[in-house]
Design an enzyme around this catalytic site. Structure first.
Site, mmCIF file in Angstrom:
data_model
loop_
_atom_site.group_PDB
_atom_site.id
_atom_site.type_symbol
_atom_site.label_atom_id
_atom_site.label_comp_id
_atom_site.label_asym_id
_atom_site.label_seq_id
_atom_site.Cartn_x
_atom_site.Cartn_y
_atom_site.Cartn_z
ATOM 1 N N LYS A 1 4.014 56.508 53.695
ATOM 2 C CA LYS A 1 4.733 56.609 52.419
ATOM 3 C C LYS A 1 4.203 57.839 51.692
ATOM 4 O O LYS A 1 3.000 57.956 51.460
ATOM 5 C CB LYS A 1 4.487 55.362 51.571
ATOM 6 C CG LYS A 1 5.049 55.455 50.151
ATOM 7 C CD LYS A 1 4.464 54.388 49.245
ATOM 8 C CE LYS A 1 2.997 54.617 48.962
ATOM 9 N NZ LYS A 1 2.741 55.779 48.074
ATOM 10 N N ASP B 1 2.462 49.199 45.890
ATOM 11 C CA ASP B 1 3.228 49.994 46.847
ATOM 12 C C ASP B 1 3.972 49.157 47.881
ATOM 13 O O ASP B 1 4.798 49.689 48.623
ATOM 14 C CB ASP B 1 2.299 50.969 47.585
ATOM 15 C CG ASP B 1 1.929 52.175 46.743
ATOM 16 O OD1 ASP B 1 2.640 52.463 45.765
ATOM 17 O OD2 ASP B 1 0.914 52.828 47.062
#
Length: 285
Positions: A11, A137
């Site tokens: 990510k 996240d």
């Protein structure tokens, strides 16, 4: 016996604007998140209990017990969906941890999707309290590989206009930058939001847009680890790199390039000059 496999991609926060801080201490963010074509590799098969084995170049230091985010994700799904089966999980760790690219969160998100299929239960939505409890996240990683605007405390997820074809060179100097220390060193905590991402951008226009945005954690991270500034400067000095910055709270930095051929070329140049750095060319998914 069936084995389910998943990749957990890196990510990358191409932008990270800190727009405020709540009374409970959580920071408000505005970030463009993309996922890169370099990933941890996961697998799961039915077992009488939950167990995890870890291998790969970044396996050192990864816990395999109840503190591991994959195990926590599995327990959350099992309890929420009333599952009595277990799972034997394997993790081949190719992404550095504590590096600003959400590898643990991506592993947890991939585990949730993988085990929902293995156990034959509905997956947990990104908005579920059990998901947000795993970390800020994890919800956005459940949206992989879709580029996403992440705001609030990481809980407000919005689609963005399609991005042009492009690739990244991910570069991480061998330093650790604890997220809590970076936020503690952050001076201004009420910066402006990210500019809206216009639709239909070509690569050059996207690079210009990206260059005009910020990562508000870059300056405090560089104070803790000056090699981050060195990594970004090295990337910016290469003609193929149209924009460069730091992902998340660091220490992974990125260089934006047009295609994988350019990414491989840039990666070779950086790796030869800095043999101790982790360098990975990757397409933007």
């Amino acid at each position: 016996m069936a084995t389910i496999k998943r990749d957990a991609p890196a990510k990358v926060n191409l932008t990270l604007h800190v727009t405020g801080q709540r009374d409970d201490g959580y920071h408000m963010l505005d970030s463009l998140v993309v996922f890169a074509g370099v990933a941890d590799q996961l697998a799961a098969s039915i077992a009488p209990d939950l167990r995890l084995s870890v291998s790969g170049p970044f396996s050192t230091g990864v816990p395999t017990g109840p503190d591991n985010l994959m195990i926590r994700a599995a327990e959350a799904l099992r309890q929420t969906r009333g599952v009595t089966k277990g799972a034997a999980l394997t993790l081949e760790k190719h992404l550095p941890h504590a590096a600003g690219i959400g590898s643990g969160s991506s592993d947890a998100a991939a585990t949730l999707a993988m085990l929902a299929e293995l156990w034959g239960v509905p997956p947990l939505p990104a908005t579920a309290a059990e998901v947000t409890a795993l970390g800020a996240d994890v919800p956005v990683c459940l949206r992989a590989p879709a580029p996403t605007r992440m705001s609030g405390i990481g809980d407000v997820l919005s689609p963005v206009a399609p991005l042009p074809d492009c690739a990244l060179v991910l570069v991480r100097p061998p330093v650790e930058v604890p997220t809590a220390d970076v936020f503690k060193a952050l001076g201004q905590k009420d910066g402006g939001s990210m500019d809206p991402l216009p639709p239909g951008l070509d690569f050059d226009a996207f690079a210009r847009w990206l260059t005009a945005q910020r990562n508000d954690l870059l300056a405090p991270a560089c104070k803790i680890a000056p090699s981050i500034k060195e990594a970004i400067a090295k990337l910016k000095a290469l003609p193929a790199v149209a924009a460069a910055g730091m992902s998340g709270s660091g220490a992974t930095c990125y260089g934006l390039v047009k295609d994988m051929a350019s990414a491989r070329q840039v990666a070779r140049i950086v790796q030869v000059s800095e043999m101790s750095w982790w360098v990975a060319p990757a397409e933007v998914l």
